[in-house]
Motif scaffolding. Structure first.
Motif, mmCIF file in Angstrom:
data_model
loop_
_atom_site.group_PDB
_atom_site.id
_atom_site.type_symbol
_atom_site.label_atom_id
_atom_site.label_comp_id
_atom_site.label_asym_id
_atom_site.label_seq_id
_atom_site.Cartn_x
_atom_site.Cartn_y
_atom_site.Cartn_z
ATOM 1 N N ARG A 34 0.843 -1.195 0.000
ATOM 2 C CA ARG A 34 0.000 0.000 0.000
ATOM 3 C C ARG A 34 0.878 1.246 0.000
ATOM 4 N NH1 ARG A 34 -5.098 1.486 1.153
ATOM 5 N NH2 ARG A 34 -5.749 -0.623 1.585
ATOM 6 N N GLU A 37 2.269 4.947 0.545
ATOM 7 C CA GLU A 37 2.202 5.868 1.669
ATOM 8 C C GLU A 37 2.522 7.266 1.185
ATOM 9 O OE1 GLU A 37 4.471 4.489 5.077
ATOM 10 O OE2 GLU A 37 4.627 2.541 4.110
ATOM 11 N N ARG A 38 2.235 8.233 2.009
ATOM 12 C CA ARG A 38 2.626 9.606 1.695
ATOM 13 C C ARG A 38 4.089 9.782 2.072
ATOM 14 N NH1 ARG A 38 -0.641 14.172 3.942
ATOM 15 N NH2 ARG A 38 1.039 13.820 5.333
ATOM 16 N N ASP A 91 4.776 10.843 5.677
ATOM 17 C CA ASP A 91 4.619 9.794 6.694
ATOM 18 C C ASP A 91 5.739 8.757 6.616
ATOM 19 O OD1 ASP A 91 2.248 11.036 7.392
ATOM 20 O OD2 ASP A 91 1.022 9.717 6.136
ATOM 21 N N ALA A 92 6.276 8.528 5.415
ATOM 22 C CA ALA A 92 7.248 7.461 5.200
ATOM 23 C C ALA A 92 8.590 7.735 5.862
ATOM 24 C CB ALA A 92 7.444 7.221 3.708
ATOM 25 N N HIS A 142 9.171 1.510 3.059
ATOM 26 C CA HIS A 142 8.024 2.369 2.762
ATOM 27 C C HIS A 142 7.980 2.541 1.251
ATOM 28 C CE1 HIS A 142 7.142 3.529 6.876
ATOM 29 N NE2 HIS A 142 8.430 3.754 7.067
#
Length: 141
Positions: free
Chosen positions: A52, A54-55, A58-59, A91
């Motif tokens: 999935r 991620e932004r 955030d990673a 990530h």
């Protein structure tokens, strides 16, 4: 959203059309084989084979390596396949979904969006060798 899936959709549609032609020629076995081949190709180039996304913001928080990728990229697919189950330790940022991720890649690569680009401990690596990256991700026993 559709942009991410267009190669997979195109491959599936081509498979259906080729299978229809083969059925019209009286070759249902060949049609089934080609349809399965094209559907396998559609699966391989789809974003669904990647973890999935991620932004980018955030990673970078927990220090794990970050892989910037985009759907349809054969080098990203090769990297994902060679990492196998270890891909979950990284990530994954889809640069077509995250403008911050695309900007990070442009900063590392000198202005273009070459993927996969991997960031480990703040250092960027463009299209790294999958076995080298696997060695970086999996600690030595």
């Amino acid at each position: 959203m559709l942009r991410r899936w267009r190669l997979a959709i195109l491959a599936a549609i081509c498979g259906v059309l080729v299978a229809a032609v083969k059925i019209g020629d009286g070759s249902p076995g060949g049609a089934a084989f080609l349809l399965l081949l094209f559907l396998g190709l559609a699966l391989a180039v789809s974003p669904g084979v990647f973890p999935r996304p991620e932004r980018a913001a955030d990673a970078v928080l927990d220090g794990r390596p970050v892989v910037y990728w985009r759907p349809g990229c054969p080098f990203c697919l090769r990297l994902r396949a060679r990492l196998g189950p270890d891909a979950g330790r990284l990530h994954w940022v889809d640069i077509w979904q995250d403008p911050e991720g695309a900007a990070a890649v442009r900063a590392i690569t000198g202005g273009d969006e070459t993927v996969p680009t991997v960031v480990i401990a703040g250092e960027g690596f463009v299209n790294p060798d999958p076995s080298w990256l696997k060695d970086q991700v999996v600690p030595a026993a």
